[in-house]
Scaffold this motif. Structure first.
Motif, short mmCIF file in Angstrom:
data_model
loop_
_atom_site.label_atom_id
_atom_site.label_comp_id
_atom_site.label_asym_id
_atom_site.label_seq_id
_atom_site.Cartn_x
_atom_site.Cartn_y
_atom_site.Cartn_z
N VAL A 83 32.68 28.35 6.69
CA VAL A 83 33.82 29.11 6.58
C VAL A 83 34.29 30.06 7.38
O VAL A 83 35.02 31.17 8.02
CB VAL A 83 34.32 28.70 5.63
CG1 VAL A 83 35.79 29.28 5.19
CG2 VAL A 83 34.78 26.96 4.84
N ALA A 84 33.37 31.79 6.22
CA ALA A 84 33.31 32.96 7.04
C ALA A 84 33.24 33.00 8.22
O ALA A 84 33.60 34.41 9.10
CB ALA A 84 32.53 33.52 5.92
N PHE A 85 32.31 32.43 8.96
CA PHE A 85 31.59 32.44 10.42
C PHE A 85 32.92 31.97 11.33
O PHE A 85 33.85 32.84 12.27
CB PHE A 85 30.95 31.40 10.30
CG PHE A 85 30.33 31.77 12.54
CD1 PHE A 85 29.72 32.62 12.64
CD2 PHE A 85 30.71 30.59 13.06
CE1 PHE A 85 29.45 32.42 13.78
CE2 PHE A 85 30.31 30.86 13.90
CZ PHE A 85 29.57 31.78 14.16
N CYS A 86 33.51 31.66 10.72
CA CYS A 86 34.91 30.57 11.74
C CYS A 86 35.98 31.51 11.53
O CYS A 86 37.14 32.06 12.33
CB CYS A 86 34.82 29.15 11.14
SG CYS A 86 34.80 27.74 11.37
N VAL A 87 36.32 31.65 10.02
CA VAL A 87 37.41 33.70 10.20
C VAL A 87 36.89 34.08 11.00
O VAL A 87 37.52 34.96 11.50
CB VAL A 87 37.31 33.20 8.44
CG1 VAL A 87 37.72 34.98 8.40
CG2 VAL A 87 37.90 32.36 7.98
N PHE A 88 35.92 34.75 10.54
CA PHE A 88 35.32 35.49 11.87
C PHE A 88 35.69 35.53 13.42
O PHE A 88 35.90 36.86 13.92
CB PHE A 88 33.75 36.27 11.56
CG PHE A 88 33.78 37.09 10.41
CD1 PHE A 88 34.28 38.31 10.40
CD2 PHE A 88 32.68 36.86 9.00
CE1 PHE A 88 34.62 39.24 8.93
CE2 PHE A 88 32.87 37.15 8.03
CZ PHE A 88 33.48 38.71 7.46
N TRP B 122 27.25 26.51 -0.22
CA TRP B 122 26.21 27.89 0.65
C TRP B 122 26.51 27.40 2.20
O TRP B 122 27.54 28.43 2.55
CB TRP B 122 25.42 28.39 0.20
CG TRP B 122 24.94 29.31 -0.85
CD1 TRP B 122 24.56 29.07 -2.10
CD2 TRP B 122 25.89 30.07 -1.51
NE1 TRP B 122 24.61 29.37 -2.97
CE2 TRP B 122 25.70 30.70 -2.54
CE3 TRP B 122 26.35 31.24 -0.89
CZ2 TRP B 122 26.18 31.66 -3.55
CZ3 TRP B 122 27.41 32.60 -2.01
CH2 TRP B 122 26.81 32.78 -3.01
N HIS C 116 29.01 25.63 3.91
CA HIS C 116 30.44 25.34 4.19
C HIS C 116 30.80 27.18 3.31
O HIS C 116 31.12 27.09 5.04
CB HIS C 116 30.40 24.44 2.71
CG HIS C 116 30.08 22.99 3.22
ND1 HIS C 116 28.79 22.29 2.63
CD2 HIS C 116 31.18 22.41 3.75
CE1 HIS C 116 29.16 21.30 3.25
NE2 HIS C 116 30.57 20.76 4.29
N LEU C 117 30.21 27.45 3.07
CA LEU C 117 30.68 28.76 2.74
C LEU C 117 30.41 29.71 4.00
O LEU C 117 31.15 30.50 4.38
CB LEU C 117 30.93 29.95 1.34
CG LEU C 117 31.80 29.03 0.34
CD1 LEU C 117 30.38 29.76 -1.44
CD2 LEU C 117 32.29 29.15 0.23
N PHE C 118 29.31 29.57 4.42
CA PHE C 118 28.99 30.57 5.39
C PHE C 118 29.65 30.13 6.83
O PHE C 118 30.01 30.95 7.25
CB PHE C 118 27.36 29.83 5.32
CG PHE C 118 26.94 31.19 7.11
CD1 PHE C 118 26.81 32.63 7.15
CD2 PHE C 118 26.73 29.99 7.59
CE1 PHE C 118 26.62 32.94 8.13
CE2 PHE C 118 26.97 30.75 9.11
CZ PHE C 118 25.99 31.66 9.19
#
Length: 97
Positions: A20-25, A14, A16-18
């Protein structure tokens, strides 16, 4: 023990997913702002060009105004349109034309 290891793995997943999502945003936000910046920069260049054009027009109008208010222009119009002459000049009229 096995439950704890599985819990750590899912917690780490979770995170790592957070991340990655944060970096994408963050990347998407930076890209959007960069695109907006470039668009505003183009608009600024257009507006600055319009200002320069209008300033040149203003200078042209001022030069015309000064010319139209000059004695030489007034004298030219008086000679051409009104047929006036100075007191020490002789007017010749060509009747053939």
């Amino acid at each position: 023990m096995e439950k704890r290891a599985r819990k750590k793995k899912s917690c780490g997943l979770w995170i790592h997913l957070f991340l990655v999502a944060f970096c994408v945003f963050v990347v998407a936000g930076v890209y959007w702002q960069y695109r907006e910046y470039r668009q505003l920069k183009v608009e600024l260049a257009d507006v600055e060009q319009q200002i320069a054009d209008e300033q040149q027009k203003t200078l042209d109008f001022q030069a015309k105004k000064d010319y139209y208010n000059s004695d030489s222009y007034i004298e030219q119009i008086a000679r051409e349109k009104l047929g006036l002459v100075k007191s020490n000049e002789i007017l010749y009229i060509n009747r053939e034309q």
